[in-house]
Structure formats: structure tokens, C-alpha cells
Enzyme design. Structure first.
Site, PDB file in Angstrom:
ATOM      1  N   LYS A   1       0.816  -1.225   0.000  1.00 41.22           N
ATOM      2  CA  LYS A   1       0.000   0.000   0.000  1.00 41.22           C
ATOM      3  C   LYS A   1       0.846   1.271   0.000  1.00 41.22           C
ATOM      4  CE  LYS A   1      -4.041  -2.131   1.824  1.00 41.22           C
ATOM      5  NZ  LYS A   1      -5.231  -2.102   2.585  1.00 41.22           N
TER       6      LYS A   1
ATOM      7  N   ASN B   1      -4.837   2.034  -1.752  1.00 42.84           N
ATOM      8  CA  ASN B   1      -5.398   0.684  -1.851  1.00 42.84           C
ATOM      9  C   ASN B   1      -6.169   0.478  -3.150  1.00 42.84           C
ATOM     10  OD1 ASN B   1      -7.794   2.106  -1.303  1.00 42.84           O
ATOM     11  ND2 ASN B   1      -8.687   0.338  -0.299  1.00 42.84           N
TER      12      ASN B   1
ATOM     13  N   ASP C   1      -9.762   2.826   2.049  1.00 42.20           N
ATOM     14  CA  ASP C   1      -9.744   2.178   3.371  1.00 42.20           C
ATOM     15  C   ASP C   1     -10.236   3.135   4.457  1.00 42.20           C
ATOM     16  OD1 ASP C   1      -8.793  -0.351   2.681  1.00 42.20           O
ATOM     17  OD2 ASP C   1      -6.690   0.219   2.887  1.00 42.20           O
TER      18      ASP C   1
ATOM     19  N   GLY D   1      -0.068  -1.205  15.342  1.00 44.65           N
ATOM     20  CA  GLY D   1       0.502  -1.290  13.992  1.00 44.65           C
ATOM     21  C   GLY D   1       0.667   0.091  13.397  1.00 44.65           C
TER      22      GLY D   1
ATOM     23  N   GLY E   1       0.392   0.604   6.321  1.00 42.28           N
ATOM     24  CA  GLY E   1      -0.576   1.267   5.446  1.00 42.28           C
ATOM     25  C   GLY E   1      -1.981   1.279   6.033  1.00 42.28           C
ATOM     26  N   ALA E   2      -2.426   0.153   6.576  1.00 43.38           N
ATOM     27  CA  ALA E   2      -3.794   0.080   7.117  1.00 43.38           C
ATOM     28  C   ALA E   2      -3.917   0.974   8.347  1.00 43.38           C
ATOM     29  CB  ALA E   2      -4.134  -1.362   7.471  1.00 43.38           C
TER      30      ALA E   2
ATOM     31  N   ASN F   1       3.346   0.141  18.408  1.00 49.62           N
ATOM     32  CA  ASN F   1       3.975  -0.526  17.259  1.00 49.62           C
ATOM     33  C   ASN F   1       5.202  -1.299  17.690  1.00 49.62           C
ATOM     34  OD1 ASN F   1       3.733  -1.062  14.438  1.00 49.62           O
ATOM     35  ND2 ASN F   1       5.630   0.083  14.121  1.00 49.62           N
TER      36      ASN F   1
ATOM     37  N   LYS G   1       9.277   3.857  14.614  1.00 50.00           N
ATOM     38  CA  LYS G   1       8.396   4.080  13.451  1.00 50.00           C
ATOM     39  C   LYS G   1       7.024   4.597  13.910  1.00 50.00           C
ATOM     40  CE  LYS G   1       6.339   1.339   9.725  1.00 50.00           C
ATOM     41  NZ  LYS G   1       6.248  -0.038   9.231  1.00 50.00           N
TER      42      LYS G   1
ATOM     43  N   TYR H   1      -9.625 -10.628   8.382  1.00 47.71           N
ATOM     44  CA  TYR H   1     -10.941 -11.279   8.258  1.00 47.71           C
ATOM     45  C   TYR H   1     -10.836 -12.755   7.889  1.00 47.71           C
ATOM     46  CZ  TYR H   1     -10.180 -10.208   3.311  1.00 47.71           C
ATOM     47  OH  TYR H   1      -9.649 -10.102   2.053  1.00 47.71           O
TER      48      TYR H   1
END
Ligand code: NAP
Length: 284
Positions: A70, A91, A106, A131, A134-135, A155, A160, A231
Site C-alpha cells: 500500500k 489501496n 480504506d 501497527g 498502510g492500514a 507498534n 516508526k 478477516y
């Protein structure tokens, strides 16, 4: 039926076998009686540049982009829409006669899932996001745009995460941010204060589903809405642990559906029927 006029859509990532996007998009194409096909298009990391060039060369009309590309696809695109540019993650790509433009659906997909499927108004709430890929950027952007009051970021690579939060602090001065590592001594007491916990890491995703949740189950409580963007499987070890502790839970299916429907609209101008997609993957 596939013929000379069939337009090609697809999913770029590596691996892509876990994805439900081909099923959903091809069902929408069938239902709307359109001459398109949606294909899985795995690209190995060493071939990313050539793979994205291939979209242009082959006249592929549009693709979704999934893990781990992403952010990495951006240098190979010609244009970004303002939201994708703002958050630095793409995305969805549309090929406009050889000009590749990146979008991010997203952000709205996540916000719609939380508010519609989770019944949770984001404004004024406190959230923890795990996290910083990208998401995560899409989730943080959605939460901040919808008026989250406090946002704690965890994270694995602490530096980061902290750098990412510095960027958001200047964009959303009204939000109170804290960032740190995925360490119980850092997060345990913070989890007690939050309304919403969002795991944006791939931890627990098939085929490695039998792993410990990213945070320890003892930290979870019944006043939480716990969201795992994974998912497949539908119930990760985090979701199972959250249910055991009486928390409300959502997996990433709602986000998949809402972001996918917006991508489909960008490529074709048509909107898939959300209730049909939910029926296909058996969510209410
Ligand atoms: P990404 O850009 O590669 O980022 C992954 C993040 O997860 C990084 O911050 C990484 O930490 C962290 N991480 C990876 N492995 C970890 C581990 N073992 N323990 C702790 N942290 C770990 O990936 P992405 O595009 O954000 O996607 C992340 C997940 O979200 C994937 O499972 C993807 O399928 C899912 N997703 C779902 C939807 C949906 O519609 N439901 C949409 C988007 C994404 P470091 O920074 O320390 O490396």
C-alpha cells in the site's frame, strides 16, 4: 462472458490467496451485468515495478492494492488523489488511458464499519491502534477525521510508531496522542481507559492463525469495541480473547466490503449492492 471488450480489474499484493475481493467483485460484475473481470494478480516483491508497469502495458483498468504494497506502490504511480497523498497509502489504482492514479478507500471503509456495523460514534471517544503500516494510516486518519479525542498507538518498531504520530499531531492538533511499543508495561493501564481497540497488524492472519494475540488477553475488558482488520480467519485469537472478556467485536469484513464498494465505483461508476455482498460472506 469474456470477449474482446472485457475490461480487466484485479488485486495486487503478495500473497493474495487469502483475499475475498475476487469473489465479491466478480459477483457484483455478474449482478450488474457488466463486461469486466476481476483477477488475483500476485506480484513478487522483486517484480513490483514491472508489475505496476504491466497494468499500464496491458491496459488493466484498475486494481486494489493489498499487503505489503500500500505504501510501496506510490513511487510507481503518476498521480494521487488528495486523501491518498495526505496519508501516504494507496489501496486502489485506476488506469486513466495510461495515467495511473492512486486512491485510498480504506479510510471511509473503516469509518463506515465502526459507525454502521459497530454502532460506535467515533466523536469524543478514546482509541488504541496497534501497527503503523498502510492500514494503520487509514485507521488513524479515519478516527482523527471523525473527531476521536485520544489516540494511543502501539507498534513493534517503536521509533516508526512515534514518527508516524508526530506527523498526525501536526495534522490534528485537537487529538491527544501517545505512542509506544507493544509492551504490557506501556499499554496495560491505557487499555483500561479506551473505548475502541483496533489491531491493524497481520498477526493471526491465515495461514498463521494459531498465534498469541498481539496484546495480552488480561488487558481486555467488557467496555471495549475490539476490531481486528484481519478477516481470514473470521475469529482471530484476539477476537476470541475479546469475546471471552465480554467485549464487542468486529473483524475486517465490514471494512473490506465498504472499501471495495467505493473502489468498484471509482473504476466502473456503478455501486455494488452492499446487502448482497454481506449475504455472500455471511455477515449481517
Ligand atoms: P503493512 O503496511 O505491512 O504494516 C503491517 C504493520 O503490522 C506494521 O506496523 C508492522 O510492524 C506490524 N506487524 C507485522 N507483523 C507483526 C508482528 N508479528 N507483531 C507485531 N506487529 C507486527 O500491512 P498493512 O497493509 O497495514 O496490513 C495489515 C493488516 O491489515 C493485514 O492483515 C491486512 O490484510 C489487513 N487489512 C485489512 C483490511 C480490510 O479491509 N479488512 C484493509 C487493510 C488491511 P513494524 O512496523 O514493526 O514492522
Amino acid at each position: 462472458m469474456i470477449d474482446v471488450r472485457t475490461k480487466i480489474l484485479g488485486l495486487v499484493g503478495y500473497p493474495v490467496e487469502h483475499s475475498l475481493s475476487p469473489l465479491l467483485h466478480n459477483q457484483a460484475i455478474k449482478r450488474l451485468n457488466l463486461n469486466y473481470v476481476y483477477l488475483p494478480l500476485p506480484i513478487k516483491p522483486e517484480n513490483l515495478r514491472e508489475g505496476i508497469e504491466g497494468i499500464r502495458a496491458l491496459g488493466v483498468l484498475g486494481v486494489n492494492v493489498t499487503i505489503p504494497y500500500k505504501e510501496k506502490v506510490i513511487p510507481f504511480l503518476d498521480e494521487l488523489d488528495s486523501l491518498a497523498n495526505k496519508i501516504g497509502a494507496v489501496n486502489t489504482i485506476k488506469n486513466n488511458n495510461g495515467i495511473l492514479k492512486g486512491y485510498n478507500t480504506d479510510v471511509s471503509g473503516f469509518a463506515r464499519m465502526v459507525e454502521k456495523d459497530g454502532g460506535c460514534k467515533i466523536k469524543g471517544k478514546k482509541a488504541m491502534v496497534i501497527g503503523a503500516g498502510g492500514a494503520s494510516k487509514a485507521v488513524i486518519t479515519a478516527l482523527c477525521s471523525k473527531g476521536i479525542k485520544e489516540l494511543y498507538l502501539l507498534n513493534r518498531n517503536e521509533e516508526k510508531g512515534k514518527n508516524l504520530i508526530e506527523i498526525y499531531k501536526s495534522k490534528f492538533p485537537d487529538v491527544y496522542f501517545i505512542a509506544g511499543g507493544i509492551r504490557p508495561e506501556f499499554y496495560f493501564s491505557l487499555v483500561k481507559k479506551i473505548d475502541l481497540l483496533v489491531d491493524t497488524t497481520p498477526v493471526g492472519m491465515a495461514p498463521k492463525e494459531n498465534v498469541d494475540p498481539v496484546i495480552i488477553p488480561e488487558a481486555l475488558h467488557s467496555n471495549l469495541l475490539v476490531i481486528d482488520l484481519v478477516y481470514n480467519p473470521g475469529e482471530t485469537t484476539l477476537i476470541k480473547a475479546a469475546k471471552k472478556r465480554g467485549a464487542k467485536t468486529l473483524n475486517g469484513l465490514g471494512m473490506l466490503i465498504y472499501q471495495g464498494s467505493e473502489s468498484f465505483q471509482i473504476w466502473t461508476g456503478y455501486t455494488p449492492e452492499i446487502s448482497h455482498w454481506k449475504k455472500i460472506i455471511k455477515i449481517k
